[in-house]
Every structure is written in C-alpha cells, then in structure tokens.
Design a protein around this motif. Structure first.
Motif, PDB file in Angstrom:
ATOM      1  N   CYS A 152     -14.123 -10.588  30.180  1.00  0.00           N
ATOM      2  CA  CYS A 152     -13.521 -10.016  28.973  1.00  0.00           C
ATOM      3  C   CYS A 152     -12.289  -9.189  29.327  1.00  0.00           C
ATOM      4  O   CYS A 152     -11.935  -9.055  30.502  1.00  0.00           O
ATOM      5  CB  CYS A 152     -14.531  -9.139  28.244  1.00  0.00           C
ATOM      6  N   GLY A 153     -11.673  -8.618  28.327  1.00  0.00           N
ATOM      7  CA  GLY A 153     -10.491  -7.786  28.519  1.00  0.00           C
ATOM      8  C   GLY A 153     -10.769  -6.537  29.346  1.00  0.00           C
ATOM      9  O   GLY A 153      -9.906  -6.076  30.096  1.00  0.00           O
ATOM     10  N   MET A 154     -11.969  -5.975  29.212  1.00  0.00           N
ATOM     11  CA  MET A 154     -12.311  -4.797  30.018  1.00  0.00           C
ATOM     12  C   MET A 154     -12.424  -5.161  31.497  1.00  0.00           C
ATOM     13  O   MET A 154     -12.054  -4.373  32.365  1.00  0.00           O
ATOM     14  CB  MET A 154     -13.616  -4.165  29.536  1.00  0.00           C
ATOM     15  N   CYS A 155     -12.908  -6.346  31.779  1.00  0.00           N
ATOM     16  CA  CYS A 155     -12.971  -6.816  33.167  1.00  0.00           C
ATOM     17  C   CYS A 155     -11.560  -6.894  33.746  1.00  0.00           C
ATOM     18  O   CYS A 155     -11.318  -6.463  34.878  1.00  0.00           O
ATOM     19  CB  CYS A 155     -13.628  -8.194  33.244  1.00  0.00           C
ATOM     20  N   GLU A 156     -10.636  -7.444  32.968  1.00  0.00           N
ATOM     21  CA  GLU A 156      -9.239  -7.519  33.391  1.00  0.00           C
ATOM     22  C   GLU A 156      -8.695  -6.126  33.681  1.00  0.00           C
ATOM     23  O   GLU A 156      -8.036  -5.907  34.704  1.00  0.00           O
ATOM     24  CB  GLU A 156      -8.392  -8.167  32.297  1.00  0.00           C
ATOM     25  N   ALA A 157      -8.980  -5.178  32.795  1.00  0.00           N
ATOM     26  CA  ALA A 157      -8.502  -3.805  32.961  1.00  0.00           C
ATOM     27  C   ALA A 157      -9.071  -3.161  34.225  1.00  0.00           C
ATOM     28  O   ALA A 157      -8.353  -2.449  34.936  1.00  0.00           O
ATOM     29  CB  ALA A 157      -8.853  -2.967  31.734  1.00  0.00           C
ATOM     30  N   HIS A 158     -10.350  -3.397  34.531  1.00  0.00           N
ATOM     31  CA  HIS A 158     -10.954  -2.838  35.743  1.00  0.00           C
ATOM     32  C   HIS A 158     -10.242  -3.357  36.990  1.00  0.00           C
ATOM     33  O   HIS A 158      -9.943  -2.588  37.907  1.00  0.00           O
ATOM     34  CB  HIS A 158     -12.439  -3.185  35.821  1.00  0.00           C
ATOM     35  N   VAL A 159      -9.981  -4.656  37.035  1.00  0.00           N
ATOM     36  CA  VAL A 159      -9.303  -5.251  38.182  1.00  0.00           C
ATOM     37  C   VAL A 159      -7.879  -4.699  38.284  1.00  0.00           C
ATOM     38  O   VAL A 159      -7.437  -4.278  39.360  1.00  0.00           O
ATOM     39  CB  VAL A 159      -9.298  -6.794  38.087  1.00  0.00           C
ATOM     40  N   ASN A 160      -7.150  -4.681  37.164  1.00  0.00           N
ATOM     41  CA  ASN A 160      -5.772  -4.186  37.166  1.00  0.00           C
ATOM     42  C   ASN A 160      -5.707  -2.737  37.639  1.00  0.00           C
ATOM     43  O   ASN A 160      -4.851  -2.383  38.462  1.00  0.00           O
ATOM     44  CB  ASN A 160      -5.145  -4.304  35.776  1.00  0.00           C
ATOM     45  N   ASP A 161      -6.582  -1.892  37.122  1.00  0.00           N
ATOM     46  CA  ASP A 161      -6.592  -0.476  37.505  1.00  0.00           C
ATOM     47  C   ASP A 161      -6.901  -0.301  38.987  1.00  0.00           C
ATOM     48  O   ASP A 161      -6.287   0.526  39.659  1.00  0.00           O
ATOM     49  CB  ASP A 161      -7.598   0.307  36.664  1.00  0.00           C
ATOM     50  N   ALA A 162      -7.846  -1.066  39.508  1.00  0.00           N
ATOM     51  CA  ALA A 162      -8.203  -0.968  40.926  1.00  0.00           C
ATOM     52  C   ALA A 162      -7.014  -1.348  41.805  1.00  0.00           C
ATOM     53  O   ALA A 162      -6.725  -0.678  42.801  1.00  0.00           O
ATOM     54  CB  ALA A 162      -9.397  -1.868  41.229  1.00  0.00           C
ATOM     55  N   VAL A 163      -6.301  -2.401  41.428  1.00  0.00           N
ATOM     56  CA  VAL A 163      -5.135  -2.832  42.204  1.00  0.00           C
ATOM     57  C   VAL A 163      -4.041  -1.775  42.137  1.00  0.00           C
ATOM     58  O   VAL A 163      -3.439  -1.419  43.158  1.00  0.00           O
ATOM     59  CB  VAL A 163      -4.617  -4.208  41.705  1.00  0.00           C
ATOM     60  N   VAL A 207       0.960  -5.867  37.496  1.00  0.00           N
ATOM     61  CA  VAL A 207      -0.291  -6.589  37.729  1.00  0.00           C
ATOM     62  C   VAL A 207      -0.854  -7.014  36.375  1.00  0.00           C
ATOM     63  O   VAL A 207      -0.898  -6.223  35.440  1.00  0.00           O
ATOM     64  CB  VAL A 207      -1.316  -5.756  38.540  1.00  0.00           C
ATOM     65  N   THR A 208      -1.219  -8.284  36.272  1.00  0.00           N
ATOM     66  CA  THR A 208      -1.828  -8.806  35.049  1.00  0.00           C
ATOM     67  C   THR A 208      -2.999  -9.702  35.442  1.00  0.00           C
ATOM     68  O   THR A 208      -2.949 -10.391  36.450  1.00  0.00           O
ATOM     69  CB  THR A 208      -0.832  -9.631  34.200  1.00  0.00           C
ATOM     70  N   SER A 209      -4.031  -9.672  34.614  1.00  0.00           N
ATOM     71  CA  SER A 209      -5.209 -10.509  34.859  1.00  0.00           C
ATOM     72  C   SER A 209      -5.544 -11.305  33.612  1.00  0.00           C
ATOM     73  O   SER A 209      -5.239 -10.886  32.494  1.00  0.00           O
ATOM     74  CB  SER A 209      -6.419  -9.636  35.224  1.00  0.00           C
TER      75      SER A 209
END
Length: 84
Positions: A13-24, A33-35
């Motif tokens: 989901c979009g929150m998963c994308e946000a978690h990955v982006n924030d970690a990077v 960075v975009t997921s």
C-alpha cells in the motif's frame, strides 16, 4: 547523477511505500526517492552510487526484502527550445 532501481518485495500500500522512502532518505544523501507497491519497485536518484549491501540492510530493517538492485547513470531529459 545515478539512478538506482530496487525490486522490493512485500510492499502492499501507500504506507509501505512511505516507510521505504523514509528509510532511504534517513540513511542516504539522495536527491529523490519514489516507490510503487504495484510495480514492487523503488527508484532513487543520487549524486553518487549507493552501497548495495547497505540498501538491502536499511530496507530489510523496515520489513521488506530487496530482490534486485540496478544502478545506471542518469541524465535529466527535458524539453528545451535552445538545445540542438
């Protein structure tokens, strides 16, 4: 500029994308960075190449798995009236 494309498994989901982006963003000096959970992909633009092992470690700590990493030179392609 370097374009790094990661295949990331586990994003749903979009929150998963946000978690990955924030970690990077927290771990690396990146320009962008975009997921996409639909594509299962994260794209990173940076000034210098990123260390693959560190990328896997940072994203793995969020609960997702990096299945592949591809890095290539990237050049902005834009419309210009003055370019020949």
């Amino acid at each position: 500029m370097i374009r790094t494309v990661l295949q990331v498994q586990g994003m749903a989901c979009g929150m998963c994308e946000a978690h990955v982006n924030d970690a990077v963003r927290r771990a690396f000096p990146v320009k962008k960075v975009t997921s996409s959970h639909r594509k299962g992909e994260t794209e990173i633009l940076s000034e210098a190449p990123l260390e693959e092992a560190r990328l896997r470690e940072v994203i793995g700590a969020t609960g997702y798995t990096v299945s592949s990493v591809r890095q290539e030179p990237w050049e902005r392609k834009g419309f210009s009236l003055f370019r020949r």
